[in-house]
Motif scaffolding. Structure first.
Motif, PDB file in Angstrom:
ATOM      1  N   MET A   1      28.340  57.730  40.595  1.00  0.00           N
ATOM      2  CA  MET A   1      29.294  55.776  40.907  1.00  0.00           C
ATOM      3  C   MET A   1      30.343  56.390  39.598  1.00  0.00           C
ATOM      4  SD  MET A   1      28.352  53.887  37.559  1.00  0.00           S
ATOM      5  CE  MET A   1      26.270  54.109  37.554  1.00  0.00           C
ATOM      6  N   ILE A   2      31.640  55.832  40.399  1.00  0.00           N
ATOM      7  CA  ILE A   2      32.846  56.293  39.943  1.00  0.00           C
ATOM      8  C   ILE A   2      32.675  55.753  38.943  1.00  0.00           C
ATOM      9  CG2 ILE A   2      35.197  56.513  40.252  1.00  0.00           C
ATOM     10  CD1 ILE A   2      34.442  57.784  42.984  1.00  0.00           C
ATOM     11  N   ARG A   3      33.907  56.118  37.621  1.00  0.00           N
ATOM     12  CA  ARG A   3      33.609  54.319  36.424  1.00  0.00           C
ATOM     13  C   ARG A   3      35.013  55.491  36.108  1.00  0.00           C
ATOM     14  NH1 ARG A   3      31.315  50.666  33.817  1.00  0.00           N
ATOM     15  NH2 ARG A   3      31.628  50.382  32.267  1.00  0.00           N
ATOM     16  N   ILE A   4      35.595  54.243  35.786  1.00  0.00           N
ATOM     17  CA  ILE A   4      37.555  54.357  35.559  1.00  0.00           C
ATOM     18  C   ILE A   4      37.330  53.620  34.004  1.00  0.00           C
ATOM     19  CG2 ILE A   4      39.770  53.826  35.509  1.00  0.00           C
ATOM     20  CD1 ILE A   4      39.420  54.481  38.320  1.00  0.00           C
ATOM     21  N   GLN A   5      37.568  53.629  33.563  1.00  0.00           N
ATOM     22  CA  GLN A   5      37.490  52.741  32.033  1.00  0.00           C
ATOM     23  C   GLN A   5      39.582  52.797  31.472  1.00  0.00           C
ATOM     24  OE1 GLN A   5      35.695  51.805  29.507  1.00  0.00           O
ATOM     25  NE2 GLN A   5      34.461  53.213  30.370  1.00  0.00           N
ATOM     26  N   LEU A   6      39.184  51.685  31.721  1.00  0.00           N
ATOM     27  CA  LEU A   6      41.038  50.486  31.487  1.00  0.00           C
ATOM     28  C   LEU A   6      40.712  50.320  30.153  1.00  0.00           C
ATOM     29  CD1 LEU A   6      41.205  49.168  35.339  1.00  0.00           C
ATOM     30  CD2 LEU A   6      42.184  51.522  34.727  1.00  0.00           C
ATOM     31  N   PRO A   7      41.858  50.111  29.765  1.00  0.00           N
ATOM     32  CA  PRO A   7      42.593  49.488  28.765  1.00  0.00           C
ATOM     33  C   PRO A   7      41.821  47.735  28.729  1.00  0.00           C
ATOM     34  CG  PRO A   7      44.040  51.221  28.494  1.00  0.00           C
ATOM     35  CD  PRO A   7      43.702  51.116  30.248  1.00  0.00           C
ATOM     36  N   PRO A   8      41.606  47.423  27.954  1.00  0.00           N
ATOM     37  CA  PRO A   8      42.044  45.732  28.019  1.00  0.00           C
ATOM     38  C   PRO A   8      43.360  45.035  28.571  1.00  0.00           C
ATOM     39  CG  PRO A   8      41.143  46.092  26.156  1.00  0.00           C
ATOM     40  CD  PRO A   8      41.228  47.609  26.373  1.00  0.00           C
ATOM     41  N   ALA A   9      44.121  45.331  28.255  1.00  0.00           N
ATOM     42  CA  ALA A   9      45.438  44.036  28.499  1.00  0.00           C
ATOM     43  C   ALA A   9      45.838  45.249  30.125  1.00  0.00           C
ATOM     44  CB  ALA A   9      46.640  45.021  27.878  1.00  0.00           C
ATOM     45  N   GLU A  10      45.549  45.897  30.425  1.00  0.00           N
ATOM     46  CA  GLU A  10      45.548  46.957  31.837  1.00  0.00           C
ATOM     47  C   GLU A  10      44.917  45.886  32.755  1.00  0.00           C
ATOM     48  OE1 GLU A  10      46.342  51.089  34.598  1.00  0.00           O
ATOM     49  OE2 GLU A  10      45.518  51.016  32.594  1.00  0.00           O
ATOM     50  N   ALA A  11      43.359  46.127  32.085  1.00  0.00           N
ATOM     51  CA  ALA A  11      42.556  45.636  32.944  1.00  0.00           C
ATOM     52  C   ALA A  11      42.801  44.392  33.248  1.00  0.00           C
ATOM     53  CB  ALA A  11      40.908  45.394  33.090  1.00  0.00           C
ATOM     54  N   GLU A  12      43.105  43.192  32.677  1.00  0.00           N
ATOM     55  CA  GLU A  12      44.032  41.952  32.776  1.00  0.00           C
ATOM     56  C   GLU A  12      44.862  41.381  33.426  1.00  0.00           C
ATOM     57  OE1 GLU A  12      44.349  39.702  29.116  1.00  0.00           O
ATOM     58  OE2 GLU A  12      42.446  40.358  27.933  1.00  0.00           O
ATOM     59  N   HIS A  13      45.888  42.767  33.569  1.00  0.00           N
ATOM     60  CA  HIS A  13      46.724  43.082  34.830  1.00  0.00           C
ATOM     61  C   HIS A  13      46.963  43.264  36.066  1.00  0.00           C
ATOM     62  CE1 HIS A  13      50.392  43.929  35.543  1.00  0.00           C
ATOM     63  NE2 HIS A  13      50.204  44.653  36.834  1.00  0.00           N
ATOM     64  N   ARG A  40      30.832  50.008  39.517  1.00  0.00           N
ATOM     65  CA  ARG A  40      30.366  49.419  40.587  1.00  0.00           C
ATOM     66  C   ARG A  40      30.137  50.637  41.156  1.00  0.00           C
ATOM     67  NH1 ARG A  40      30.930  44.170  42.952  1.00  0.00           N
ATOM     68  NH2 ARG A  40      29.615  45.494  44.661  1.00  0.00           N
ATOM     69  N   ALA A  41      29.020  51.432  42.348  1.00  0.00           N
ATOM     70  CA  ALA A  41      28.927  52.509  42.575  1.00  0.00           C
ATOM     71  C   ALA A  41      29.337  52.805  44.185  1.00  0.00           C
ATOM     72  CB  ALA A  41      27.231  52.352  43.609  1.00  0.00           C
ATOM     73  N   ARG A  42      29.799  53.607  44.248  1.00  0.00           N
ATOM     74  CA  ARG A  42      31.043  54.134  45.404  1.00  0.00           C
ATOM     75  C   ARG A  42      30.747  53.170  46.882  1.00  0.00           C
ATOM     76  NH1 ARG A  42      32.745  60.265  46.990  1.00  0.00           N
ATOM     77  NH2 ARG A  42      30.725  59.815  46.671  1.00  0.00           N
ATOM     78  N   GLN A  43      29.414  53.285  47.208  1.00  0.00           N
ATOM     79  CA  GLN A  43      28.824  52.699  48.845  1.00  0.00           C
ATOM     80  C   GLN A  43      29.272  50.907  47.868  1.00  0.00           C
ATOM     81  OE1 GLN A  43      28.828  54.765  51.500  1.00  0.00           O
ATOM     82  NE2 GLN A  43      28.591  52.936  52.484  1.00  0.00           N
ATOM     83  N   ASP A  44      28.643  50.751  47.219  1.00  0.00           N
ATOM     84  CA  ASP A  44      29.283  49.158  46.959  1.00  0.00           C
ATOM     85  C   ASP A  44      30.243  48.541  46.895  1.00  0.00           C
ATOM     86  OD1 ASP A  44      26.358  49.134  46.776  1.00  0.00           O
ATOM     87  OD2 ASP A  44      25.787  48.798  44.650  1.00  0.00           O
ATOM     88  N   ILE A  45      30.813  49.464  46.292  1.00  0.00           N
ATOM     89  CA  ILE A  45      32.615  49.423  45.735  1.00  0.00           C
ATOM     90  C   ILE A  45      33.154  49.663  47.305  1.00  0.00           C
ATOM     91  CG2 ILE A  45      35.239  50.370  45.767  1.00  0.00           C
ATOM     92  CD1 ILE A  45      34.119  51.244  43.278  1.00  0.00           C
ATOM     93  N   ALA A  46      33.132  50.345  48.275  1.00  0.00           N
ATOM     94  CA  ALA A  46      33.911  50.707  50.528  1.00  0.00           C
ATOM     95  C   ALA A  46      33.117  49.561  50.587  1.00  0.00           C
ATOM     96  CB  ALA A  46      33.316  52.012  50.430  1.00  0.00           C
ATOM     97  N   THR A  47      31.656  48.251  50.394  1.00  0.00           N
ATOM     98  CA  THR A  47      31.745  47.965  51.958  1.00  0.00           C
ATOM     99  C   THR A  47      32.237  46.025  51.573  1.00  0.00           C
ATOM    100  OG1 THR A  47      29.684  47.028  49.890  1.00  0.00           O
ATOM    101  CG2 THR A  47      29.308  48.135  51.632  1.00  0.00           C
ATOM    102  N   ALA A  48      32.730  45.755  50.460  1.00  0.00           N
ATOM    103  CA  ALA A  48      33.601  44.792  49.982  1.00  0.00           C
ATOM    104  C   ALA A  48      34.726  44.897  50.633  1.00  0.00           C
ATOM    105  CB  ALA A  48      34.058  45.021  47.640  1.00  0.00           C
ATOM    106  N   PRO A  49      35.591  45.949  50.525  1.00  0.00           N
ATOM    107  CA  PRO A  49      36.900  45.600  51.740  1.00  0.00           C
ATOM    108  C   PRO A  49      36.305  46.558  52.584  1.00  0.00           C
ATOM    109  CG  PRO A  49      36.975  47.420  50.029  1.00  0.00           C
ATOM    110  CD  PRO A  49      36.276  47.356  49.294  1.00  0.00           C
ATOM    111  N   GLY A  50      35.325  46.870  52.908  1.00  0.00           N
ATOM    112  CA  GLY A  50      35.067  47.198  54.374  1.00  0.00           C
ATOM    113  C   GLY A  50      36.236  48.454  54.724  1.00  0.00           C
ATOM    114  N   VAL A  51      35.306  49.343  53.272  1.00  0.00           N
ATOM    115  CA  VAL A  51      36.476  51.113  53.540  1.00  0.00           C
ATOM    116  C   VAL A  51      36.050  51.749  53.824  1.00  0.00           C
ATOM    117  CG1 VAL A  51      38.844  50.242  53.275  1.00  0.00           C
ATOM    118  CG2 VAL A  51      37.166  50.918  51.737  1.00  0.00           C
TER     119      VAL A  51
END
Length: 178
Positions: A1-13, A40-51
């Motif tokens: 799992m790759i997790r990125i912590q985004l500040p709330p303003a950046e996530a909204e943007h 989300r897990a890396r494999q789950d992330i990859a399936t959404a855009p199909g990469v």
């Protein structure tokens, strides 16, 4: 799992950008970052855009290093045109005067014929599409009408009216009334 912590303003943007962009590549890349932010897990992330999973890792690393500007698609430079800019005036002249002035039996140019003519006369080997881009860049179209509807000279028209009237009466010059 790759997790990125985004500040709330950046996530909204990023959310707003994801919903509003028309660029498919940018939208997929932003989606990857947002899904990683949500845990989300890396494999789950990859399936959404199909990469591939490695693509997910690459875009996440790019985002961490360069921010949003790293996700924006860059236009590839491509191969430079083969037609030298110095030939622009000459090509314009060819197009405006027509192929007949160059000794060809055509009424109008095509991009392919112009590419062939460049090769034969200037030794410039180029493609039809390169000629099309070049002509577009120098604001010239290959279509050249074969006729003109121009207004006549009013002075000459005034002089000709009496002669035309005489011709209509059958009393034109050289007619005999015997």
């Amino acid at each position: 799992m790759i997790r990125i912590q985004l500040p709330p303003a950046e996530a909204e943007h990023l959310e707003a950008l994801f919903r509003s962009t028309t660029d498919r590549k940018l939208r997929d890349r932003v989606q990857i970052v947002l899904m990683a932010h949500r845990g989300r897990a890396r494999q789950d992330i990859a399936t959404a855009p199909g990469v591939d999973r490695r693509t997910v890792t690459r875009w996440l690393n790019t985002y961490c290093a360069n921010g949003l500007s790293g996700l924006r698609p860059k236009k590839s430079k491509g191969k430079s045109g083969h037609i030298p800019a110095a030939l622009a005036d000459e090509v314009k002249t060819w197009v405006l005067t027509g192929p007949a002035e160059q000794g060809l039996d055509r009424a109008n140019w095509t991009h392919a014929e112009l590419a062939d003519h460049l090769l034969k006369t200037k030794g410039v080997r180029t493609s039809r599409s390169a000629v099309q881009r070049f002509c577009s860049k120098i604001d010239i179209r290959l279509y050249r009408p074969t006729y003109h509807h121009e207004r006549g000279d009013p002075v000459q028209q005034a002089k000709a009216r009496p002669e035309i009237a005489e011709l209509g009466n059958g009393q034109g010059p050289g007619s005999s009334s015997s």
